[in-house]
Design a protein around this motif. Sequence first.
Motif, PDB file in Angstrom:
ATOM      1  N   THR A   1     -26.645   5.061  30.389  1.00 50.50           N
ATOM      2  CA  THR A   1     -26.738   6.040  29.399  1.00 50.50           C
ATOM      3  C   THR A   1     -26.809   7.383  29.791  1.00 50.50           C
ATOM      4  O   THR A   1     -26.250   8.366  29.620  1.00 50.50           O
ATOM      5  N   THR A   2     -27.962   7.542  30.475  1.00 55.79           N
ATOM      6  CA  THR A   2     -28.374   8.783  31.172  1.00 55.79           C
ATOM      7  C   THR A   2     -27.214   9.171  32.426  1.00 55.79           C
ATOM      8  O   THR A   2     -26.688  10.370  32.258  1.00 55.79           O
ATOM      9  N   ILE A   3     -26.571   8.429  33.189  1.00 57.96           N
ATOM     10  CA  ILE A   3     -25.686   8.689  34.054  1.00 57.96           C
ATOM     11  C   ILE A   3     -24.429   8.986  33.519  1.00 57.96           C
ATOM     12  O   ILE A   3     -23.722  10.149  33.672  1.00 57.96           O
ATOM     13  N   GLY A   4     -23.905   8.146  32.377  1.00 59.23           N
ATOM     14  CA  GLY A   4     -22.805   8.526  31.587  1.00 59.23           C
ATOM     15  C   GLY A   4     -22.683   9.688  30.891  1.00 59.23           C
ATOM     16  O   GLY A   4     -21.643  10.193  30.763  1.00 59.23           O
ATOM     17  N   ALA A   5     -23.900  10.116  30.469  1.00 62.82           N
ATOM     18  CA  ALA A   5     -23.900  11.548  29.799  1.00 62.82           C
ATOM     19  C   ALA A   5     -23.571  12.755  30.546  1.00 62.82           C
ATOM     20  O   ALA A   5     -23.031  13.499  30.025  1.00 62.82           O
ATOM     21  N   ILE A   6     -23.488  12.471  31.959  1.00 64.57           N
ATOM     22  CA  ILE A   6     -23.145  13.767  32.525  1.00 64.57           C
ATOM     23  C   ILE A   6     -21.948  13.834  32.683  1.00 64.57           C
ATOM     24  O   ILE A   6     -21.356  15.093  32.650  1.00 64.57           O
ATOM     25  N   ALA A   7     -21.066  12.754  32.372  1.00 66.58           N
ATOM     26  CA  ALA A   7     -19.583  13.235  32.070  1.00 66.58           C
ATOM     27  C   ALA A   7     -19.025  13.904  30.754  1.00 66.58           C
ATOM     28  O   ALA A   7     -18.344  14.719  30.635  1.00 66.58           O
ATOM     29  N   GLU A   8     -20.292  13.957  29.851  1.00 64.22           N
ATOM     30  CA  GLU A   8     -20.124  14.763  28.536  1.00 64.22           C
ATOM     31  C   GLU A   8     -20.368  16.244  28.782  1.00 64.22           C
ATOM     32  O   GLU A   8     -20.265  17.151  27.820  1.00 64.22           O
ATOM     33  N   CYS A   9     -21.140  16.499  29.918  1.00 60.51           N
ATOM     34  CA  CYS A   9     -21.717  17.945  29.995  1.00 60.51           C
ATOM     35  C   CYS A   9     -20.389  18.998  30.585  1.00 60.51           C
ATOM     36  O   CYS A   9     -19.328  18.485  30.924  1.00 60.51           O
ATOM     37  N   ASN A  10     -20.834  20.213  30.305  1.00 58.11           N
ATOM     38  CA  ASN A  10     -19.582  21.194  30.552  1.00 58.11           C
ATOM     39  C   ASN A  10     -19.627  21.480  32.058  1.00 58.11           C
ATOM     40  O   ASN A  10     -20.348  21.001  33.126  1.00 58.11           O
ATOM     41  N   CYS A  11     -18.382  21.988  32.392  1.00 58.86           N
ATOM     42  CA  CYS A  11     -18.166  22.268  33.779  1.00 58.86           C
ATOM     43  C   CYS A  11     -19.222  23.080  34.577  1.00 58.86           C
ATOM     44  O   CYS A  11     -19.599  22.958  35.650  1.00 58.86           O
ATOM     45  N   HIS A  12     -20.030  23.860  33.861  1.00 59.33           N
ATOM     46  CA  HIS A  12     -20.995  24.855  34.411  1.00 59.33           C
ATOM     47  C   HIS A  12     -22.347  23.984  35.096  1.00 59.33           C
ATOM     48  O   HIS A  12     -23.039  24.102  35.974  1.00 59.33           O
ATOM     49  N   TYR A  13     -22.628  23.075  34.006  1.00 56.12           N
ATOM     50  CA  TYR A  13     -23.606  22.081  34.202  1.00 56.12           C
ATOM     51  C   TYR A  13     -23.308  21.199  35.356  1.00 56.12           C
ATOM     52  O   TYR A  13     -24.245  21.021  36.501  1.00 56.12           O
ATOM     53  N   THR A  14     -21.986  20.652  35.274  1.00 58.52           N
ATOM     54  CA  THR A  14     -21.794  19.493  36.383  1.00 58.52           C
ATOM     55  C   THR A  14     -21.612  20.266  37.728  1.00 58.52           C
ATOM     56  O   THR A  14     -21.929  19.631  38.905  1.00 58.52           O
ATOM     57  N   GLU A  15     -21.247  21.562  37.759  1.00 58.33           N
ATOM     58  CA  GLU A  15     -20.975  22.160  39.201  1.00 58.33           C
ATOM     59  C   GLU A  15     -22.308  22.575  39.882  1.00 58.33           C
ATOM     60  O   GLU A  15     -22.616  22.358  40.802  1.00 58.33           O
TER      61      GLU A  15
END
Length: 69
Positions: A14-28
């Motif tokens: 769940t934690t790792i999968g939630a990263i895919a739902e984050c915005n591009c600023h967060y993932t960058e």
Amino acid sequence: MSKEDQRKLVEAATTIGAIAECNCHYTEGLARKIAATGKSVGDLTVAELMNIDVDYAQEYNDMLPTLGR
């Protein structure tokens, strides 16, 4: 697999999968934090990735109030 192991598995997924739902600023920013470890995403343990995500989430959220100034 014990019930505790099953719970931890679901929590990690769940934690790792939630990263895919984050915005591009967060993932960058998260990608920069991962790169700073000197490891690729594939070389991180699940625990390492989760810890980096938790730490960066705090850093990112602390930074949000200052972005609009």
